[in-house]
Scaffold this motif. Structure first.
Motif, short mmCIF file in Angstrom:
data_model
loop_
_atom_site.label_atom_id
_atom_site.label_comp_id
_atom_site.label_asym_id
_atom_site.label_seq_id
_atom_site.Cartn_x
_atom_site.Cartn_y
_atom_site.Cartn_z
N VAL A 128 -13.52 -9.60 14.41
CA VAL A 128 -13.64 -9.28 12.99
C VAL A 128 -12.45 -8.42 12.58
CG1 VAL A 128 -15.08 -8.15 11.27
CG2 VAL A 128 -16.14 -9.35 13.18
N ILE A 129 -11.79 -8.80 11.49
CA ILE A 129 -10.65 -8.01 11.03
C ILE A 129 -11.13 -7.01 9.99
CG2 ILE A 129 -9.01 -9.84 11.53
CD1 ILE A 129 -8.87 -10.42 8.54
N ASP A 130 -10.37 -5.96 9.83
CA ASP A 130 -10.77 -4.90 8.90
C ASP A 130 -10.32 -5.21 7.47
OD1 ASP A 130 -8.04 -4.36 8.95
OD2 ASP A 130 -8.24 -2.47 10.00
N ARG A 131 -10.76 -4.38 6.54
CA ARG A 131 -10.48 -4.59 5.11
C ARG A 131 -8.99 -4.57 4.80
NH1 ARG A 131 -15.05 -0.69 2.48
NH2 ARG A 131 -16.81 -2.03 2.96
N GLN A 132 -8.28 -3.68 5.45
CA GLN A 132 -6.85 -3.54 5.18
C GLN A 132 -6.10 -4.83 5.53
OE1 GLN A 132 -5.33 0.07 6.83
NE2 GLN A 132 -3.22 -0.40 6.30
N ALA A 133 -6.38 -5.40 6.68
CA ALA A 133 -5.72 -6.65 7.08
C ALA A 133 -6.17 -7.80 6.19
CB ALA A 133 -6.02 -6.97 8.53
N ARG A 134 -7.45 -7.84 5.87
CA ARG A 134 -7.97 -8.90 5.01
C ARG A 134 -7.30 -8.85 3.64
NH1 ARG A 134 -13.34 -8.39 6.24
NH2 ARG A 134 -13.58 -6.80 4.67
N ALA A 135 -7.10 -7.65 3.09
CA ALA A 135 -6.46 -7.51 1.79
C ALA A 135 -5.00 -7.95 1.84
CB ALA A 135 -6.56 -6.05 1.32
N ALA A 136 -4.30 -7.61 2.91
CA ALA A 136 -2.89 -7.99 3.04
C ALA A 136 -2.74 -9.51 3.16
CB ALA A 136 -2.27 -7.30 4.26
N ILE A 137 -3.63 -10.13 3.93
CA ILE A 137 -3.57 -11.58 4.09
C ILE A 137 -3.94 -12.28 2.77
CG2 ILE A 137 -4.62 -13.54 5.30
CD1 ILE A 137 -4.91 -11.59 7.73
N THR A 138 -4.94 -11.77 2.09
CA THR A 138 -5.34 -12.33 0.80
C THR A 138 -4.20 -12.25 -0.20
OG1 THR A 138 -7.65 -11.75 1.19
CG2 THR A 138 -6.99 -12.14 -1.10
N GLU A 139 -3.53 -11.12 -0.25
CA GLU A 139 -2.40 -10.96 -1.17
C GLU A 139 -1.29 -11.96 -0.84
OE1 GLU A 139 1.08 -7.78 -2.37
OE2 GLU A 139 -0.62 -7.09 -1.19
N ARG A 140 -1.00 -12.15 0.46
CA ARG A 140 0.04 -13.09 0.87
C ARG A 140 -0.32 -14.51 0.43
NH1 ARG A 140 -0.03 -11.77 5.63
NH2 ARG A 140 1.42 -10.08 5.32
#
Length: 150
Positions: A128-140
């Motif tokens: 499971v990835i954390d919110r910070q990584a999920r937000a960065a990937i979503t933005e990309r």
């Protein structure tokens, strides 16, 4: 009496641009496969191992047994191999790919650090990835769909 007519300039170009955006939205794999995405996932694992949240605590008996065996008594760190594989993304043990707009990240089946048996007991089959990584990937991915990222 003259009839009014409206002519829209550039409609074909606008439709083509909309089609391109739609195609990028259907197939965001280039953004998901980017080295930056892999790095975001590695950072997520580093944060996870540095805080040790998300894992069930081990019993004092098991911690004592690990110490007797010369292993690290902390959760999921007996030899340090698992942490090393996930935080450094060792090519032989890590699955990192994107297909049909699905990103896969985690340990390969039968890798040297595979721990599915322990995770399956908890009903979990993926890292499971954390919110910070999920937000960065979503933005990309959003930037890719908008045509701002290549």
């Amino acid at each position: 009496m003259a009839r009014a007519s409206i002519r829209i300039e550039g409609l074909r170009d606008a439709m083509q641009r909309i089609d391109e955006v739609g195609e990028r939205a259907r197939r965001p794999e280039p953004a998901l496969r980017a080295p930056e995405t892999k790095f975001d996932l590695q950072l997520s694992e580093r944060r996870r191992f540095s805080h040790a949240r998300g894992w069930k605590r081990i019993t004092p008996e098991w911690a004592a047994e690990k110490r007797r065996r010369g292993l690290d008594p902390r959760v999921m760190r007996a030899t340090g191999r698992l942490e090393s594989v996930l935080t450094n993304a060792d090519a032989g043990d890590i699955r990192f790919d994107a297909y049909n707009a699905v990103l896969r990240w985690g340990l390969k089946w039968r890798s040297t650090a595979y721990y599915a048996a322990a995770q399956a007991k908890r009903g979990r089959r993926a890292v499971v990835i954390d919110r910070q990584a999920r937000a960065a990937i979503t933005e990309r991915v959003q930037r890719y769909i908008a045509g701002e990222w290549s």
